[in-house]
Design an enzyme around this catalytic site. Structure first.
Site, PDB file in Angstrom:
ATOM      1  CB  SER A  43      -0.963  -0.036   1.180  1.00 21.85           C
ATOM      2  OG  SER A  43      -1.956   0.957   1.058  1.00 21.85           O
ATOM      3  CD  GLU A  72      -5.052  -4.085  -4.049  1.00 20.95           C
ATOM      4  OE1 GLU A  72      -5.202  -3.836  -2.842  1.00 20.95           O
ATOM      5  OE2 GLU A  72      -3.981  -4.490  -4.535  1.00 20.95           O
ATOM      6  CG  HIS A  86      -5.562  -2.335   0.163  1.00 19.11           C
ATOM      7  ND1 HIS A  86      -4.642  -2.237  -0.850  1.00 19.11           N
ATOM      8  CD2 HIS A  86      -5.131  -1.479   1.137  1.00 19.11           C
ATOM      9  CE1 HIS A  86      -3.711  -1.358  -0.518  1.00 19.11           C
ATOM     10  NE2 HIS A  86      -3.975  -0.892   0.689  1.00 19.11           N
TER      11      HIS A  86
END
Length: 511
Positions: free
Chosen positions: A187, A322, A419
């Protein structure tokens, strides 16, 4: 049992835990306070005697995210100003030549820390990799654009470079090889890795890079940095009208700054391009690395397309779903009737066509699911694919791409392969509280074995292949072979290629 290691600044005392030597909270720079605030990191002062390295250093000052995100990702130990420290796990400090992993945590450049129960497992060290995790300045402290400062907007990036320099100078004392360093992150951490690939001062500090769920296209321009600096100053003026600058408020009322930053992040999520400009509105992140100064003169993709990225091996990829976590956890809500308009805004004159393309492989998807797929591509997959294309052209045979597709059962299965769900598999830490919050119970251990072994192999050799996987070919921009990471691993050529083609003449994040 204690263990001593000599660093360039003095001796440190760690502990041996289940056969792994662990050193926590070693400073790599002085506390960034007072005259050192909004300045590049300064090397720590040396010490005499033995410094205990038994407890984690403070995480950087940060607001706590609301709801489940805060429950999962907020640090489990104190935050504080003296936050520039590293932790080291090593299988044998008396060894030499071991590969090294330097992990940069995620958290939107706003929250997170160098320690959580995934990292605490020490799985990479048990697999023969010296592991270093770092804290760096976040939010305003790390990424506020400061006019007339060539480093403005990139103090967090400079912290990461300082930590890599500390590794270069000291890791051999922990059994590691300074010429076998892999910098990795997820990330915001993966995005930081992409920035480091293009940062002149980081060149030569690492041999390999892993960028998980990164959003490298674009980072912020200086004009976007100015917009956010003005916005913060106005918000803080309302909270502290007697003070003239963000710096003054930060020194005297740090709680006001955290409040203003949290509110700013929430407001930017509304994507008001008239107020914030198209770049910030599309990226939905107001504080992140700024391009155009001394630290990052150019965007990583510009550097990549000119063949000037760091000369390193690259493992890069994203998760299939995600953005579903954003809608599933209530971080953002969109009415079904607005989805068509959002597709049209993204692809002017082609919105209905694009919606059909996204729907054709998702026959049971809701309108919001289709929007989540769009935002997954906008925020993560398009930029990562473009960077992989450019890296593979610059350095053929050394780029490997993955797509994580195992659907989590957490939150009633609503988040899918969302995610961060790959993290417990990468760190071989299934069953820990953080892992179960992301994966749900009974996640497949064999998948964790395979993914963790692939990361270990890449860190050691630059090639993630091992006997538990089908042959994972090096990536090229023509056929785009991607390994789908799931219980039934398979190599797919250009997965979702019809969707990616829609973006061929569209900037992924609005720049």
């Amino acid at each position: 049992m204690s263990v001593l290691v000599s660093t360039t600044y003095g001796q440190v005392e760690g502990t041996v835990e289940d056969g792994i030597a662990v050193f926590r909270g070693i400073p790599y720079a002085q506390a960034p306070v007072g005259p050192l605030r909004f300045r590049p990191p300064v090397a720590p002062e040396g010490w005499t005697g033995v410094r205990p390295a038994l407890a984690y250093g403070a995480a950087a000052p940060q607001p706590r995210p609301d709801g489940a995100v805060g429950d999962i990702f907020s640090p489990g130990h104190p935050t504080g100003e003296d936050c520039l420290s590293v932790n080291v796990w090593t299988p044998d400090p008396g060894a030499s030549g071991l590969p090294v992993l330097v992990w940069i945590h995620g958290g939107a450049f706003l929250f997170g820390s160098s320690a959580d129960d995934l990292i605490e497992r020490g799985a990479f060290a048990r697999s023969g990799v010296v592991t270093v995790t770092i804290n760096y300045r976040l939010g305003v402290d790390g990424y506020l654009f400061v006019e007339d400062d060539p480093d403005g907007g990139d103090y967090g990036t400079l912290d990461q470079i300082a930590a890599l320099r500390w590794v270069r100078a000291n890791i051999s004392a922990f059994g590691g090889d300074p010429d076998r360093v892999t910098v990795a992150g997820e990330s915001a951490g993966g995005t930081a890795v992409c920035a480091l690939l293009a940062a002149p001062a980081a060149q030569g500090l690492f041999a390999r890079a892993i960028a998980q769920s990164a959003y490298p296209d674009p980072l912020l321009s200086q004009e976007s940095g100015r917009i956010i600096a003005r916005e913060l100053k106005e918000r803080l003026a309302a909270l502290a009208p007697d003070l003239d600058s963000v710096g003054e408020v930060r020194e005297l009322h740090p709680e006001y700054v955290l409040q203003a930053v949290k509110e700013l992040f929430e407001d930017v999520a509304n994507r008001d391009a008239a107020r914030y400009g198209p770049e910030i509105a599309a990226q939905m992140n107001p504080l992140m690395p700024v391009v155009g100064g001394a630290v990052l003169p150019e965007r990583p993709l510009e550097v990549a397309r000119d063949g000037r990225l760091a000369d390193v091996d690259l493992l890069i990829g994203t998760n299939r779903d995600e953005f579903r976590i954003v809608f599933a956890l209530g971080m953002m809500s969109v009415a079904d009737e607005l989805v068509d308009a959002l597709f049209e805004a993204t692809f002017p004159g082609r919105g209905a066509e694009a919606l059909k393309v996204y729907a054709q492989d998702r026959p049971d998807a809701s309108k919001v699911d289709l929007l989540a797929a769009l935002e997954t591509d906008r925020s993560y997959r398009v930029g990562s694919t473009r960077l992989a294309d450019a890296h593979a052209a610059q350095r053929p045979g050394s780029t490997f791409c993955y797509r994580f597709t195992w659907p989590s059962t957490a939150f009633g299965g609503a988040i899918g392969a969302a995610h961060s769900v790959e993290l417990p598999f990468v760190f071989d830490a299934l069953g820990t509280p953080m892992a179960e919050a992301l994966t749900g119970p009974d996640a497949p251990q064999r998948l964790a074995d395979d993914i963790h072994r692939a990361w270990v192999a890449f860190i050691g050799t630059g090639d993630p292949n091992h006997a538990g996987l089908p042959e994972w070919p090096a990536y090229d921009g023509d056929t785009r072979p991607v390994l789908e990471l799931s219980p039934d691993h398979r190599v797919v050529a250009n997965p979702g290629g019809d969707e990616l083609a829609l973006w061929s003449d569209t900037a992924a994040s609005g720049a």
